[in-house]
Scaffold this motif. Structure first.
Motif: not given
Length: 361
Positions: A160-165, A154-155
């Motif tokens: 600024d795109e990042r993963v935060i679990y 889904e980018g």
């Protein structure tokens, strides 16, 4: 000019996405900036009593798709015009899920910073999903994804795109004094794509095993559950329960937690119930696609199995239920895995995400 972080979420229920937003809001409170929460009065979820200021936005649901569409249009219009009040406020809009498009568009029109926290991928119909995605692409300054899987599928092409679990508030020691009954728990929405009938089929396959009991907690009211199951046979080894505000006692009593979402209809992008189970030292069985593959370590703290494999899932449950040493090994590993998703790590990553804006304010 006054300053604020404005959190927006439509339906304040007990599902995973409002729980995560509550953690975000808590992490960003006490930073010297006023926090405001915009959410529905409908729902008994965790978003009350967190922000400095709370505002109610219109939101309703219906079993009729056309009425739901009408309500959704009204809610977006309400959000759009309500958010215009922040024209003279130095505000950052923190939008939870893709759905609050009215807030995103208003923030974009006012030239505000928009942070979108994305939890979902299985949105239907496809045209509706494309509309939501186009609004996020147009408005978002930063995008947070709950898993690397979700980021890849889904980018949005935002810089600024990042993963935060997702995280859990605390890890608890596994219970070693499990009762004679082996409790199998599943908590989910009242939707067939969540694997409700697969859960009942697994329970049916093990109906002769007196040691194994099943509990299904549904994010719905009792009357909704009764209507849904009025023509469905529910065997005596299954307990059906309505929405719970606190699931702690259920996890504490469980020996195994299931997530049986059907990947062809609904891909789990994280699976917060899996992490909640780990915090109680409870191993899991989860889908073998999507976010759960980043949480569950096959054969160590649980198993990755397609929900259509009912016979195999039932066999695996029975195997673990009657092998105490194997269950204890899985349980210990599950508790250790929970430590990888500490709230302190989540708080640090959320603060880092907002650090530039926090310094500016």
């Amino acid at each position: 000019m006054s300053q604020a972080i404005v959190f927006v979420h439509l339906f304040n229920d007990c599902s995973g996405s409002p729980k995560v937003l509550a953690q975000v809001a808590t992490a960003l409170s006490g930073k010297g900036i006023r926090t405001e929460m915009l959410t529905s009065s409908w729902g008994d979820g965790p978003l009350r009593g967190i922000a400095d200021t709370e505002r109610t936005v219109f939101y309703r649901r219906s079993e009729n798709r056309y009425i739901t569409l009408f309500f959704d249009i009204l809610s977006q219009l309400h959000l759009f015009f309500d958010c215009l009040r922040y024209l003279r406020v130095d505000a950052v809009f923190y939008i939870n899920t893709m759905r609050p498009t009215g807030a995103m568009l208003a923030a974009k029109l006012m030239g505000k910073v928009v942070v979108c926290h994305i939890h979902e991928t299985s949105i239907k119909p496809l045209l509706f999903k494309k509309l939501l995605r186009s609004v996020v692409s147009l408005c978002a300054s930063k995008v947070v994804f709950v898993s690397d899987y979700l980021r890849k599928v889904e980018g949005f092409g935002v810089d600024d795109e990042r993963v935060i679990y997702n995280a859990i508030a605390k890890s608890l020691k596994p219970k070693r004094d499990k009762q004679s009954a082996f409790g199998v728990l599943m908590a989910c929405s009242l939707k067939t794509y969540k694997g409700i009938f697969e859960f009942l089929n697994v329970a049916s396959a093990l109906r002769e095993d007196q040691c194994i009991q099943f509990t299904l907690v549904l994010n719905a009211e009792a009357d909704e559950i009764n209507e849904f199951f009025q023509d469905v046979e529910v065997l005596g080894n299954v307990r059906l329960l309505p929405r719970q505000t606190d699931m702690s006692s259920f996890y504490a009593d469980a020996s195994l937690v299931l997530n049986l979402s059907k990947p062809d209809e609904w891909v789990e992008t994280f699976g917060l119930t899996l992490l909640e189970a780990f915090s109680f030292g409870v191993p899991v069985i989860a889908p073998e696609v999507g976010g759960p593959t980043e949480v569950v370590r096959e054969g160590m703290d649980g198993y990755l199995m397609d929900s259509s494999r009912v016979a195999e899932i039932a066999e695996k449950i029975q195997e673990v239920a009657h092998d105490r040493s194997e269950w204890e090994r899985l349980s210990l590993n599950a508790a250790k895995r929970a430590d990888d998703f500490k709230l302190s790590v989540f708080d640090q990553r959320v603060t880092s995400l907002m650090s530039a804006k926090l310094r500016a304010l």
